[in-house]
Design a protein around this motif. Structure first.
Motif, PDB file in Angstrom:
ATOM      1  N   ARG A  67      -7.428   1.761  -3.445  1.00 17.31           N
ATOM      2  CA  ARG A  67      -8.335   0.766  -4.036  1.00 17.31           C
ATOM      3  C   ARG A  67      -7.808   0.265  -5.373  1.00 17.31           C
ATOM      4  NH1 ARG A  67     -11.157   2.161  -9.039  1.00 17.31           N
ATOM      5  NH2 ARG A  67     -11.332   4.429  -9.131  1.00 17.31           N
ATOM      6  N   LYS A  68      -6.953   1.055  -6.055  1.00 17.95           N
ATOM      7  CA  LYS A  68      -6.359   0.600  -7.306  1.00 17.95           C
ATOM      8  C   LYS A  68      -5.375  -0.542  -7.075  1.00 17.95           C
ATOM      9  CE  LYS A  68      -6.863   4.897  -9.932  1.00 17.95           C
ATOM     10  NZ  LYS A  68      -7.686   4.304 -10.994  1.00 17.95           N
ATOM     11  N   ALA A  69      -4.812  -0.605  -5.855  1.00 14.59           N
ATOM     12  CA  ALA A  69      -3.877  -1.684  -5.534  1.00 14.59           C
ATOM     13  C   ALA A  69      -4.546  -2.815  -4.771  1.00 14.59           C
ATOM     14  CB  ALA A  69      -2.722  -1.123  -4.698  1.00 14.59           C
ATOM     15  N   ALA A  70      -5.854  -2.689  -4.540  1.00  9.51           N
ATOM     16  CA  ALA A  70      -6.537  -3.636  -3.650  1.00  9.51           C
ATOM     17  C   ALA A  70      -7.285  -4.750  -4.363  1.00  9.51           C
ATOM     18  CB  ALA A  70      -7.519  -2.869  -2.752  1.00  9.51           C
ATOM     19  N   PHE A  71      -7.393  -4.667  -5.690  1.00  9.05           N
ATOM     20  CA  PHE A  71      -8.184  -5.652  -6.407  1.00  9.05           C
ATOM     21  C   PHE A  71      -7.326  -6.427  -7.400  1.00  9.05           C
ATOM     22  CE2 PHE A  71     -11.152  -2.329  -5.135  1.00  9.05           C
ATOM     23  CZ  PHE A  71     -12.155  -3.080  -4.537  1.00  9.05           C
ATOM     24  N   SER A 125       0.784  -1.234   0.000  1.00  6.65           N
ATOM     25  CA  SER A 125       0.000   0.000   0.000  1.00  6.65           C
ATOM     26  C   SER A 125       0.815   1.283   0.000  1.00  6.65           C
ATOM     27  CB  SER A 125      -0.933   0.016   1.226  1.00  6.65           C
ATOM     28  OG  SER A 125      -1.732  -1.135   1.270  1.00  6.65           O
ATOM     29  N   LEU A 126       2.096   1.217   0.393  1.00  2.00           N
ATOM     30  CA  LEU A 126       2.870   2.452   0.546  1.00  2.00           C
ATOM     31  C   LEU A 126       2.951   3.231  -0.758  1.00  2.00           C
ATOM     32  CD1 LEU A 126       4.600   4.265   2.370  1.00  2.00           C
ATOM     33  CD2 LEU A 126       6.593   2.929   1.659  1.00  2.00           C
ATOM     34  N   ARG A 127       3.254   2.534  -1.857  1.00  2.00           N
ATOM     35  CA  ARG A 127       3.397   3.230  -3.141  1.00  2.00           C
ATOM     36  C   ARG A 127       2.077   3.826  -3.621  1.00  2.00           C
ATOM     37  NH1 ARG A 127       6.323  -1.018  -7.016  1.00  2.00           N
ATOM     38  NH2 ARG A 127       4.870  -2.385  -5.897  1.00  2.00           N
ATOM     39  N   ALA A 128       0.962   3.275  -3.128  1.00  2.00           N
ATOM     40  CA  ALA A 128      -0.339   3.804  -3.532  1.00  2.00           C
ATOM     41  C   ALA A 128      -0.752   5.004  -2.683  1.00  2.00           C
ATOM     42  CB  ALA A 128      -1.395   2.702  -3.432  1.00  2.00           C
ATOM     43  N   VAL A 129      -0.504   4.934  -1.372  1.00  2.00           N
ATOM     44  CA  VAL A 129      -1.022   5.945  -0.450  1.00  2.00           C
ATOM     45  C   VAL A 129      -0.073   7.127  -0.298  1.00  2.00           C
ATOM     46  CG1 VAL A 129      -1.786   6.355   1.925  1.00  2.00           C
ATOM     47  CG2 VAL A 129      -2.389   4.223   0.774  1.00  2.00           C
ATOM     48  N   LEU A 130       1.236   6.889  -0.337  1.00  2.00           N
ATOM     49  CA  LEU A 130       2.198   7.980  -0.149  1.00  2.00           C
ATOM     50  C   LEU A 130       2.003   9.121  -1.151  1.00  2.00           C
ATOM     51  CD1 LEU A 130       4.614   9.145   1.361  1.00  2.00           C
ATOM     52  CD2 LEU A 130       6.119   7.792  -0.120  1.00  2.00           C
ATOM     53  N   PRO A 131       1.771   8.851  -2.446  1.00  2.00           N
ATOM     54  CA  PRO A 131       1.543   9.968  -3.374  1.00  2.00           C
ATOM     55  C   PRO A 131       0.348  10.836  -2.992  1.00  2.00           C
ATOM     56  CG  PRO A 131       2.035   7.970  -4.601  1.00  2.00           C
ATOM     57  CD  PRO A 131       1.862   7.568  -3.169  1.00  2.00           C
ATOM     58  N   ALA A 132      -0.674  10.239  -2.386  1.00  2.00           N
ATOM     59  CA  ALA A 132      -1.836  11.028  -1.956  1.00  2.00           C
ATOM     60  C   ALA A 132      -1.429  12.069  -0.931  1.00  2.00           C
ATOM     61  CB  ALA A 132      -2.907  10.107  -1.378  1.00  2.00           C
ATOM     62  N   MET A 150     -22.188  -7.542  -2.526  1.00  2.00           N
ATOM     63  CA  MET A 150     -22.761  -6.328  -3.102  1.00  2.00           C
ATOM     64  C   MET A 150     -21.817  -5.738  -4.148  1.00  2.00           C
ATOM     65  SD  MET A 150     -23.755  -2.732  -1.216  1.00  2.00           S
ATOM     66  CE  MET A 150     -24.809  -3.579  -0.006  1.00  2.00           C
ATOM     67  N   HIS A 151     -20.517  -5.717  -3.824  1.00  2.00           N
ATOM     68  CA  HIS A 151     -19.529  -5.191  -4.762  1.00  2.00           C
ATOM     69  C   HIS A 151     -19.502  -6.008  -6.045  1.00  2.00           C
ATOM     70  CE1 HIS A 151     -15.224  -4.971  -6.226  1.00  2.00           C
ATOM     71  NE2 HIS A 151     -15.619  -3.719  -6.320  1.00  2.00           N
ATOM     72  N   ILE A 152     -19.483  -7.345  -5.921  1.00  2.00           N
ATOM     73  CA  ILE A 152     -19.483  -8.229  -7.091  1.00  2.00           C
ATOM     74  C   ILE A 152     -20.762  -8.053  -7.892  1.00  2.00           C
ATOM     75  CG2 ILE A 152     -19.458 -10.614  -7.850  1.00  2.00           C
ATOM     76  CD1 ILE A 152     -16.756  -9.617  -6.917  1.00  2.00           C
ATOM     77  N   GLN A 153     -21.884  -7.853  -7.196  1.00  2.00           N
ATOM     78  CA  GLN A 153     -23.161  -7.672  -7.880  1.00  2.00           C
ATOM     79  C   GLN A 153     -23.149  -6.414  -8.740  1.00  2.00           C
ATOM     80  OE1 GLN A 153     -26.539  -7.221  -5.277  1.00  2.00           O
ATOM     81  NE2 GLN A 153     -28.008  -7.744  -6.890  1.00  2.00           N
ATOM     82  N   TYR A 154     -22.592  -5.326  -8.206  1.00  2.00           N
ATOM     83  CA  TYR A 154     -22.472  -4.095  -8.986  1.00  2.00           C
ATOM     84  C   TYR A 154     -21.675  -4.345 -10.265  1.00  2.00           C
ATOM     85  CZ  TYR A 154     -24.181  -1.237  -5.075  1.00  2.00           C
ATOM     86  OH  TYR A 154     -24.951  -0.663  -4.094  1.00  2.00           O
ATOM     87  N   LEU A 155     -20.550  -5.073 -10.134  1.00  2.00           N
ATOM     88  CA  LEU A 155     -19.719  -5.353 -11.296  1.00  2.00           C
ATOM     89  C   LEU A 155     -20.452  -6.245 -12.295  1.00  2.00           C
ATOM     90  CD1 LEU A 155     -16.283  -6.037  -9.518  1.00  2.00           C
ATOM     91  CD2 LEU A 155     -16.918  -4.010 -10.833  1.00  2.00           C
ATOM     92  N   THR A 156     -21.188  -7.234 -11.780  1.00  2.00           N
ATOM     93  CA  THR A 156     -21.930  -8.154 -12.648  1.00  2.00           C
ATOM     94  C   THR A 156     -23.002  -7.425 -13.444  1.00  2.00           C
ATOM     95  OG1 THR A 156     -21.553  -9.942 -11.049  1.00  2.00           O
ATOM     96  CG2 THR A 156     -23.278 -10.287 -12.701  1.00  2.00           C
ATOM     97  N   LEU A 157     -23.595  -6.403 -12.829  1.00  2.00           N
ATOM     98  CA  LEU A 157     -24.658  -5.647 -13.493  1.00  2.00           C
ATOM     99  C   LEU A 157     -24.119  -4.605 -14.471  1.00  2.00           C
ATOM    100  CD1 LEU A 157     -27.099  -5.139 -10.475  1.00  2.00           C
ATOM    101  CD2 LEU A 157     -27.375  -6.694 -12.422  1.00  2.00           C
ATOM    102  N   GLY A 158     -22.798  -4.567 -14.628  1.00  2.00           N
ATOM    103  CA  GLY A 158     -22.221  -3.690 -15.639  1.00  2.00           C
ATOM    104  C   GLY A 158     -21.569  -2.433 -15.109  1.00  2.00           C
ATOM    105  N   ALA A 159     -21.503  -2.263 -13.801  1.00  2.00           N
ATOM    106  CA  ALA A 159     -20.864  -1.073 -13.243  1.00  2.00           C
ATOM    107  C   ALA A 159     -19.356  -1.146 -13.452  1.00  2.00           C
ATOM    108  CB  ALA A 159     -21.178  -0.948 -11.759  1.00  2.00           C
ATOM    109  N   SER A 160     -18.746  -0.002 -13.668  1.00  2.00           N
ATOM    110  CA  SER A 160     -17.285   0.050 -13.727  1.00  2.00           C
ATOM    111  C   SER A 160     -16.735  -0.127 -12.314  1.00  2.00           C
ATOM    112  CB  SER A 160     -16.824   1.380 -14.313  1.00  2.00           C
ATOM    113  OG  SER A 160     -17.161   2.455 -13.441  1.00  2.00           O
ATOM    114  N   GLU A 161     -15.415  -0.326 -12.234  1.00  2.00           N
ATOM    115  CA  GLU A 161     -14.815  -0.498 -10.908  1.00  2.00           C
ATOM    116  C   GLU A 161     -15.042   0.732 -10.042  1.00  2.00           C
ATOM    117  OE1 GLU A 161     -10.381  -0.583  -9.046  1.00  2.00           O
ATOM    118  OE2 GLU A 161     -10.691  -1.850 -10.802  1.00  2.00           O
TER     119      GLU A 161
END
Length: 264
Positions: free
Chosen positions: A245-249, A93-100, A159-170
């Protein structure tokens, strides 16, 4: 106005007797926090003592490069503390969160330049305390935001998987969790701002008054720092969650458990 009265070490030791009250409450409720309290207080005293010695040196030299280097160290340490308290893996997570936090710090410094000239802002007397207050609040808001975001995701995987299954973007699939995380992180900040001056006399204002500044000058600084703190806390919490979240999936949109710290 006269200078602030110095508090001697013996006086501080005597004042620490007040801790018997929380210790008594811990023992009454069998919370087993007495040892943690003692260790935390001793760590705080040692750390602040070392920082005081270091800052005396930094203030005496007052070199821009050294001041900026110290702020960068503060940012890295704050990021590490945020990841640890949020239960996230430093390696993942360091490389993802430190820039923020770097981006938020640069934004805050750019805002301060609207008030101070570069020479004044670059001095240790202004740069280190101002960024210290901002980073302290970034730490608190980010811990809340990241913890809420990932705990909600883990509790609502279907719920998250359901959103993706229904066509939602990440981005669309995580938006409800991001909204909840930001509300939890920013809500206390809004409450603090709304009651400041009525319920509480803020720390920076109190410190400046004790240091000999007039209340009018202290109020100006306090309003400035509260705007900076609220902006930095909100922007950093949003960016930290967004980047994390970009590094979490994994490539299939599933939450990767390796992003979390392993509990022994």
């Amino acid at each position: 106005m006269s200078e602030t009265m110095a508090i001697s070490i013996p006086a501080l030791i005597i004042f620490s007797v007040m801790l018997v009250f929380p210790v008594a409450i811990f023992r009454h409720l069998q919370l087993r926090l007495t040892r943690d309290l003692i260790v935390s207080m001793l760590r705080m005293a040692v750390q602040l003592g070392l920082v005081a010695v270091y800052l005396e040196w930094v203030f005496r030299l007052d070199m821009l490069a050294l001041n900026v280097a110290w702020v960068l160290v503060m940012i890295v340490v704050a990021t590490g503390s945020i990841l640890r308290q949020s239960g996230l893996s430093w390696r993942r997570s360091l490389r993802a969160v430190l820039p923020a936090h770097l981006l938020t710090s640069f934004l805050t410094l750019a805002g301060f330049l609207l008030v101070f000239d570069p020479a004044t802002l670059g001095s240790a007397r202004y740069l280190v305390p101002l960024m210290g207050m901002v980073l302290g609040n970034i730490l608190r808001s980010n811990v809340v935001a990241l913890d809420r975001f990932f705990s909600d995701l883990r509790a609502n995987r279907d719920m998250h998987i359901q959103y993706l299954t229904l066509g939602a973007s990440e981005a669309e699939a995580v938006r409800p969790f991001l909204r909840s995380a930001l509300r939890a992180a920013v809500g206390p900040q809004l409450g603090t701002v709304a009651t400041m001056g009525i319920v509480s006399l803020p720390g920076m204002m109190t410190g400046q008054i004790l240091g000999g500044s007039s209340p009018a000058v202290a109020i100006g600084y306090q309003i400035m720092i509260m705007i900076a703190i609220f902006t930095a806390a909100t922007v950093s919490a949003f960016l930290a969650v967004h980047f994390a979240r970009k590094a979490a999936f994994d490539p299939f949109g599933r939450l990767d458990e390796s992003i979390f710290l392993r509990r022994s």
